[in-house]
Scaffold this motif. Sequence first.
Motif, short mmCIF file in Angstrom:
data_model
loop_
_atom_site.label_atom_id
_atom_site.label_comp_id
_atom_site.label_asym_id
_atom_site.label_seq_id
_atom_site.Cartn_x
_atom_site.Cartn_y
_atom_site.Cartn_z
N THR A 130 6.26 -54.47 -25.57
CA THR A 130 5.54 -54.61 -26.83
C THR A 130 5.38 -53.23 -27.45
O THR A 130 5.72 -52.22 -26.84
CB THR A 130 4.15 -55.24 -26.61
OG1 THR A 130 3.37 -54.39 -25.78
CG2 THR A 130 4.26 -56.61 -25.97
N GLY A 131 4.85 -53.22 -28.66
CA GLY A 131 4.63 -51.94 -29.33
C GLY A 131 5.90 -51.28 -29.80
O GLY A 131 5.91 -50.08 -30.08
N ARG A 132 6.96 -52.05 -29.90
CA ARG A 132 8.23 -51.49 -30.35
C ARG A 132 8.27 -51.35 -31.87
O ARG A 132 7.49 -51.97 -32.59
CB ARG A 132 9.38 -52.37 -29.86
CG ARG A 132 9.49 -52.45 -28.35
CD ARG A 132 10.40 -53.57 -27.91
NE ARG A 132 9.89 -54.86 -28.34
CZ ARG A 132 10.49 -56.02 -28.08
NH1 ARG A 132 11.61 -56.03 -27.41
NH2 ARG A 132 9.96 -57.15 -28.49
N ARG A 133 9.22 -50.57 -32.32
CA ARG A 133 9.41 -50.33 -33.75
C ARG A 133 10.68 -51.05 -34.18
O ARG A 133 11.76 -50.71 -33.72
CB ARG A 133 9.48 -48.84 -34.01
CG ARG A 133 8.17 -48.14 -33.60
CD ARG A 133 8.33 -46.72 -33.22
NE ARG A 133 9.30 -46.46 -32.16
CZ ARG A 133 9.60 -45.25 -31.71
NH1 ARG A 133 9.00 -44.19 -32.20
NH2 ARG A 133 10.51 -45.09 -30.75
N VAL A 134 10.51 -52.06 -35.05
CA VAL A 134 11.56 -53.04 -35.31
C VAL A 134 11.91 -53.07 -36.79
O VAL A 134 11.02 -53.25 -37.64
CB VAL A 134 11.11 -54.45 -34.87
CG1 VAL A 134 12.23 -55.45 -35.05
CG2 VAL A 134 10.60 -54.44 -33.43
#
Length: 259
Positions: free
Chosen positions: A10-14
């Motif tokens: 989680t907390g990814r940059r998409v």
Amino acid sequence: MNAPVRLPATGRRVLVSGASRGLGRAVAQAFAANGDRVAVHYGSREDEARLTLDSLAGTGHVLVGGDLSDPAGAAAIAARAADGLGGLDVLINNAAVNVPHPLAETPYEQWAELWQRHVSVNLLATANLSHLAARRMIDAASGGRIVNIGSRGAFRGEPDHPAYGATKAAVHALGQSLAVSLAPYGIGVASVAPGFFDTERVAHRLSGAEGDAIRAQSPFGRVASAEEIAAAVLWLASPMAEWASGAVLDLNGASHLRT
């Protein structure tokens, strides 16, 4: 050989291209609900893209407009997304053109123009955004994921949309080439090949005279929801899906079986 890279769950940059409505909106919502931050790209539908942005769970999402068919425009989009999110971990290549152009009924000038348009958006923009995102992932030594939205039409043919079918087949092949070249950097690349799924763009077809025939393409007697496709995209971008890199995942309710 590079050291293994572990992508966070989680907390990814998409970055999701073509996220103003339909599948792009559903994909953006799925990542946001997962705890990721999303760059919502749009080409011309800014008002609808803002509705997508406003619908996302969590905070830190950004809106990014621009013309993907222009290489300089694609570079600007990737730069604004990376700046707004603080980097890129995941790219979803969703933006596409799909305009009917059956050969027997389409004048040559229109035929040529539509082929150029499909190639520019469906294939070249996908290739360009993939390069731009992957280079950032490589430079950051962060690993990452690229998921391409392909199509069942790449395999079964699209008689009324031949440029769409051809460019989606090329997108599948591009994804497999990049899967091999980017694996040493911890970057997984995969594609989905949806059949017919329900969005506002095709609602009139499903509610009209051809609706029953479209639903009958699948032995389930229905079409997919955009959320079902988005769930598969989310999984392919997950840490657990590294071994799916290079795959083209059929999502068509057994309406077309490849051999």
